[in-house]
Design a protein around this motif. Structure first.
Motif, PDB file in Angstrom:
ATOM      1  N   ARG A 126      19.104   6.950   6.537  1.00  0.00           N
ATOM      2  CA  ARG A 126      18.305   5.533   5.675  1.00  0.00           C
ATOM      3  C   ARG A 126      17.251   5.341   6.841  1.00  0.00           C
ATOM      4  N   TRP A 127      17.169   5.778   8.315  1.00  0.00           N
ATOM      5  CA  TRP A 127      16.139   5.425   9.085  1.00  0.00           C
ATOM      6  C   TRP A 127      14.620   5.931   8.605  1.00  0.00           C
ATOM      7  N   PRO A 128      14.437   6.804   7.823  1.00  0.00           N
ATOM      8  CA  PRO A 128      12.944   7.191   7.676  1.00  0.00           C
ATOM      9  C   PRO A 128      12.526   6.077   6.753  1.00  0.00           C
ATOM     10  N   LEU A 129      13.208   5.274   6.162  1.00  0.00           N
ATOM     11  CA  LEU A 129      12.746   3.948   5.276  1.00  0.00           C
ATOM     12  C   LEU A 129      12.243   2.984   5.990  1.00  0.00           C
ATOM     13  N   MET A 130      12.264   2.917   7.427  1.00  0.00           N
ATOM     14  CA  MET A 130      11.476   2.052   8.153  1.00  0.00           C
ATOM     15  C   MET A 130      10.137   2.591   8.151  1.00  0.00           C
ATOM     16  N   PHE A 131       9.964   3.970   8.364  1.00  0.00           N
ATOM     17  CA  PHE A 131       8.500   4.309   8.185  1.00  0.00           C
ATOM     18  C   PHE A 131       8.046   3.911   6.762  1.00  0.00           C
ATOM     19  N   TRP A 132       8.756   4.195   5.748  1.00  0.00           N
ATOM     20  CA  TRP A 132       8.220   3.719   4.262  1.00  0.00           C
ATOM     21  C   TRP A 132       7.834   2.412   4.252  1.00  0.00           C
ATOM     22  N   ASN A 133       8.699   1.680   5.006  1.00  0.00           N
ATOM     23  CA  ASN A 133       8.273   0.062   4.871  1.00  0.00           C
ATOM     24  C   ASN A 133       6.973  -0.241   5.441  1.00  0.00           C
ATOM     25  N   MET A 134       6.859   0.459   6.806  1.00  0.00           N
ATOM     26  CA  MET A 134       5.590   0.292   7.567  1.00  0.00           C
ATOM     27  C   MET A 134       4.593   0.725   6.813  1.00  0.00           C
ATOM     28  N   ALA A 135       4.708   1.789   5.988  1.00  0.00           N
ATOM     29  CA  ALA A 135       3.277   2.158   5.152  1.00  0.00           C
ATOM     30  C   ALA A 135       3.052   1.275   3.756  1.00  0.00           C
ATOM     31  N   PHE A 136       4.149   0.752   3.221  1.00  0.00           N
ATOM     32  CA  PHE A 136       3.997   0.190   1.943  1.00  0.00           C
ATOM     33  C   PHE A 136       4.268  -1.163   1.875  1.00  0.00           C
ATOM     34  N   LEU A 137       5.328  -1.615   2.641  1.00  0.00           N
ATOM     35  CA  LEU A 137       5.897  -3.074   2.509  1.00  0.00           C
ATOM     36  C   LEU A 137       4.647  -4.179   2.879  1.00  0.00           C
ATOM     37  N   GLU A 138       4.263  -5.101   2.084  1.00  0.00           N
ATOM     38  CA  GLU A 138       3.280  -6.216   2.436  1.00  0.00           C
ATOM     39  C   GLU A 138       4.139  -7.141   2.623  1.00  0.00           C
ATOM     40  N   LYS A 139       4.376  -7.831   3.868  1.00  0.00           N
ATOM     41  CA  LYS A 139       4.969  -8.921   4.093  1.00  0.00           C
ATOM     42  C   LYS A 139       4.147 -10.079   4.038  1.00  0.00           C
TER      43      LYS A 139
END
Length: 434
Positions: free
Chosen positions: A160-173
């Motif tokens: 699941r660690w690649p999801l960190m990079f997905w969040n960096m790219a697509f999650l708008e906090k």
């Protein structure tokens, strides 16, 4: 890519009727009594708006105890227990832990959640609503000791660690902030649609990394319709033919509260959303959602001229004996509900003439509903008397292709024909395991 999206999205919009369950035992009741009941009740309402039971309650399972399987091309995953059980649920979560999981997709132990959990939308939920939701899940839900199941996904795809990079790219906090120049109703509607309602999770197309192509009205693809788990989630913009352009404010409010109006009826996952989420919305919130959606400019569609009803050619083709294969199937199986004129008997029986789902370029929803039917709309505890039956065991692929092509051409609908291969593909994917 589309297959991956279908698998990850399978549980995004399906809902189950377990949101406002009372505490099941004395210990929970005691804890509830110690909590701020107003806050707990508000959290229960917000959980309905967020449709939290969609993923976290399995069929015939206990409320929010998890265990619902989701199939992906990589393997099967199982949703988690979010009851306040200290050992197997979220009983050990602080409010900060809960907020992080809800809005950032990170569990208490630090592992990333799959984005099938719509945390990119929940990121917009404000602190007050997070507090109320936390109060509900801690004090308004019965704890259930049910261990979470590991996914069936094999290494290395289960990392699941690649999801960190997905969040960096697509999650708008950051919680939703009111837009200047917009009134209170518009901003409330935007907050609900973009946040707790997570409408974009189904109704916005996805990009190559399975991210929503837009998270609000500033993106042109926002709510323009998307293929998801064998259904085409409708266009919710002001597009005239396939969207909400011909719907009045009253039409939209009626649909959200009852699942049917003079234009269309709910099907697929939307049936459960109506049953367990939108019908429970306050009139004020329904009006706010309608205000926001009706403000969206037209996007998408087929580029066809604005729909106008014309029954003449279709009426001729249905004259006995019906003069083509699709008309013959329609006469035998469809006409008694949907009528010679295509108007059906709305809202109880859906119209086909001018129905946005009929006019859509993608026929997946029409194929799926013809094969598998619809679930019951249950409004105020009363099931709809006329759910759409499934015809998978009655009609072959060519017959379904013929009748849907007839419907999509009839009454001046002017939509593309359906091929037998399209029906066969969806039959295989939706009938597997039945």
């Amino acid at each position: 890519m589309k297959k991956m999206l279908k698998g990850l999205g399978a549980a995004l919009c399906v809902a189950l009727p377990f949101i406002a369950q009372a505490p099941a035992d004395a210990a929970t009741a005691s804890a509830t009594g110690a909590a701020d009941q107003t806050l707990v009740q508000r959290g229960a309402y917000l959980a309905q708006l967020g449709d939290c039971a969609a993923c976290h309650t399995a069929p015939k399972g206990k409320p929010f105890a998890g265990g619902l399987p989701m199939n992906t091309p990589m393997g099967r995953i199982y949703v988690t227990n979010i009851t306040p059980d200290a050992r197997t649920g979220i009983g050990g979560y602080t409010e900060a832990d809960f907020a992080r999981a809800l809005r950032e997709g990170v569990a208490k132990d630090g592992h990333n959640l799959y984005p099938a959990m719509p945390y990119p939308s929940y990121a917009k939920v404000d602190d007050d609503d997070v507090k109320a939701l936390y109060a509900f899940f801690m004090h308004g839900v019965a704890p259930v000791q049910q261990a979470n199941r590991e996914s069936d996904i094999k290494w290395p795809l289960n990392m699941r660690w690649p999801l960190m990079f997905w969040n960096m790219a697509f999650l708008e906090k950051g919680a939703y902030r009111d837009k200047s120049g917009k009134d209170v109703a518009w901003n409330r509607g935007a907050y609900l649609v973009q946040g707790l309602g997570h409408c974009g999770s189904c109704h916005t197309p996805r990009g190559v990394a399975f991210q929503e192509s837009a998270l609000d009205e500033s993106g042109s693809a926002f709510l323009s319709g998307a293929l998801l788990d064998g259904w085409f989630a409708s266009n919710l913009t002001g597009e005239h033919n396939t969207g909400l352009g011909r719907w009045s404010d009253e039409d939209l409010r009626t649909f959200l509260k009852t699942g049917a109006n003079r234009h269309a009826s709910a099907f697929g996952a939307m049936t459960s959303v109506i049953n367990n989420s939108t019908q429970a919305m306050s009139d004020q919130d329904v009006a706010a959602v309608s205000t926001y959606l009706k403000s969206l400019p037209p996007v998408g569609g087929t580029g066809a001229a604005a729909y106008t009803y014309d029954p003449q050619a279709t009426k001729v083709s249905l004259d006995r004996p019906a003069n083509d294969a699709g008309a013959r199937v329609y006469t035998a199986y469809c006409m008694h509900c949907h009528g010679v004129d295509g108007h059906g008997f709305a809202p109880m029986l859906a119209p086909l003439a001018g129905n946005p789902n009929v006019l859509a370029k993608d026929a997946s929803s029409l194929i799926n509903v013809t094969l598998n039917g619809t679930g019951d709309l249950v409004i105020d505890g009363v099931p709809s008397p006329f759910p759409m039956p499934g015809f998978a065991a009655v009609l072959d692929d060519q017959q379904i292709a013929d009748v849907l092509s007839f419907v999509r051409a009839g009454w001046n609908n002017g939509a593309p024909a359906v091929g037998a291969a399209e029906v066969a593909k969806l039959r295989q994917s939706t009938q597997a395991g039945r």
